[in-house]
Design a protein around this motif. Sequence first.
Motif, PDB file in Angstrom:
ATOM      1  N   LYS A  50       0.826  -1.216   0.000  1.00  0.00           N
ATOM      2  CA  LYS A  50       0.000   0.000   0.000  1.00  0.00           C
ATOM      3  C   LYS A  50       0.860   1.267   0.000  1.00  0.00           C
ATOM      4  O   LYS A  50       0.531   2.241  -0.666  1.00  0.00           O
ATOM      5  CB  LYS A  50      -0.897  -0.021   1.236  1.00  0.00           C
ATOM      6  N   TYR A  51       1.938   1.252   0.751  1.00  0.00           N
ATOM      7  CA  TYR A  51       2.764   2.449   0.917  1.00  0.00           C
ATOM      8  C   TYR A  51       3.971   2.520  -0.003  1.00  0.00           C
ATOM      9  O   TYR A  51       4.781   3.437   0.108  1.00  0.00           O
ATOM     10  CB  TYR A  51       3.238   2.555   2.371  1.00  0.00           C
ATOM     11  N   LYS A  52       4.113   1.576  -0.921  1.00  0.00           N
ATOM     12  CA  LYS A  52       5.294   1.565  -1.798  1.00  0.00           C
ATOM     13  C   LYS A  52       5.533   2.906  -2.483  1.00  0.00           C
ATOM     14  O   LYS A  52       6.652   3.390  -2.523  1.00  0.00           O
ATOM     15  CB  LYS A  52       5.166   0.472  -2.859  1.00  0.00           C
ATOM     16  N   GLY A  53       4.498   3.480  -3.027  1.00  0.00           N
ATOM     17  CA  GLY A  53       4.640   4.753  -3.735  1.00  0.00           C
ATOM     18  C   GLY A  53       5.120   5.867  -2.827  1.00  0.00           C
ATOM     19  O   GLY A  53       6.020   6.634  -3.189  1.00  0.00           O
ATOM     20  N   LYS A  54       4.541   5.945  -1.637  1.00  0.00           N
ATOM     21  CA  LYS A  54       4.926   6.993  -0.686  1.00  0.00           C
ATOM     22  C   LYS A  54       6.366   6.801  -0.201  1.00  0.00           C
ATOM     23  O   LYS A  54       7.114   7.758  -0.059  1.00  0.00           O
ATOM     24  CB  LYS A  54       3.997   6.995   0.528  1.00  0.00           C
ATOM     25  N   ILE A  55       6.724   5.553   0.072  1.00  0.00           N
ATOM     26  CA  ILE A  55       8.081   5.283   0.563  1.00  0.00           C
ATOM     27  C   ILE A  55       9.104   5.626  -0.510  1.00  0.00           C
ATOM     28  O   ILE A  55      10.092   6.317  -0.248  1.00  0.00           O
ATOM     29  CB  ILE A  55       8.229   3.821   1.027  1.00  0.00           C
ATOM     30  N   ALA A  56       8.860   5.162  -1.718  1.00  0.00           N
ATOM     31  CA  ALA A  56       9.804   5.421  -2.815  1.00  0.00           C
ATOM     32  C   ALA A  56       9.917   6.903  -3.130  1.00  0.00           C
ATOM     33  O   ALA A  56      10.996   7.391  -3.453  1.00  0.00           O
ATOM     34  CB  ALA A  56       9.379   4.653  -4.061  1.00  0.00           C
ATOM     35  N   ALA A  57       8.811   7.631  -2.993  1.00  0.00           N
ATOM     36  CA  ALA A  57       8.823   9.069  -3.282  1.00  0.00           C
ATOM     37  C   ALA A  57       9.354   9.888  -2.112  1.00  0.00           C
ATOM     38  O   ALA A  57       9.628  11.084  -2.261  1.00  0.00           O
ATOM     39  CB  ALA A  57       7.418   9.533  -3.641  1.00  0.00           C
ATOM     40  N   GLY A  58       9.480   9.246  -0.955  1.00  0.00           N
ATOM     41  CA  GLY A  58       9.960   9.973   0.222  1.00  0.00           C
ATOM     42  C   GLY A  58       8.893  10.843   0.849  1.00  0.00           C
ATOM     43  O   GLY A  58       9.211  11.785   1.578  1.00  0.00           O
ATOM     44  N   THR A  59       7.633  10.529   0.596  1.00  0.00           N
ATOM     45  CA  THR A  59       6.545  11.352   1.129  1.00  0.00           C
ATOM     46  C   THR A  59       5.800  10.689   2.281  1.00  0.00           C
ATOM     47  O   THR A  59       4.795  11.220   2.743  1.00  0.00           O
ATOM     48  CB  THR A  59       5.531  11.703   0.012  1.00  0.00           C
ATOM     49  N   MET A  60       6.296   9.564   2.730  1.00  0.00           N
ATOM     50  CA  MET A  60       5.659   8.882   3.856  1.00  0.00           C
ATOM     51  C   MET A  60       5.967   9.673   5.118  1.00  0.00           C
ATOM     52  O   MET A  60       7.129   9.926   5.449  1.00  0.00           O
ATOM     53  CB  MET A  60       6.184   7.453   3.963  1.00  0.00           C
TER      54      MET A  60
END
Length: 58
Positions: free
Chosen positions: A29-39
């Motif tokens: 679920k959070y892959k996109g946020k983690i990779a973008a550094g926005t988590m």
Amino acid sequence: MASPSQELLEVISPLLVKEKLLLAVDAEKYKGKIAAGTMKAEDWLLAVEKALEKEAKQ
């Protein structure tokens, strides 16, 4: 072609799940946020707390 952040995430995500720091569903679920550094810190805290709570119930 994957970015360096995405490539790193592909390596560490399974480790976080294996060590029960993240649920597999949350890792996906959070892959996109983690990779973008926005988590956000709050997101990390919630995800880890969910994983730890599930582990404690087992």
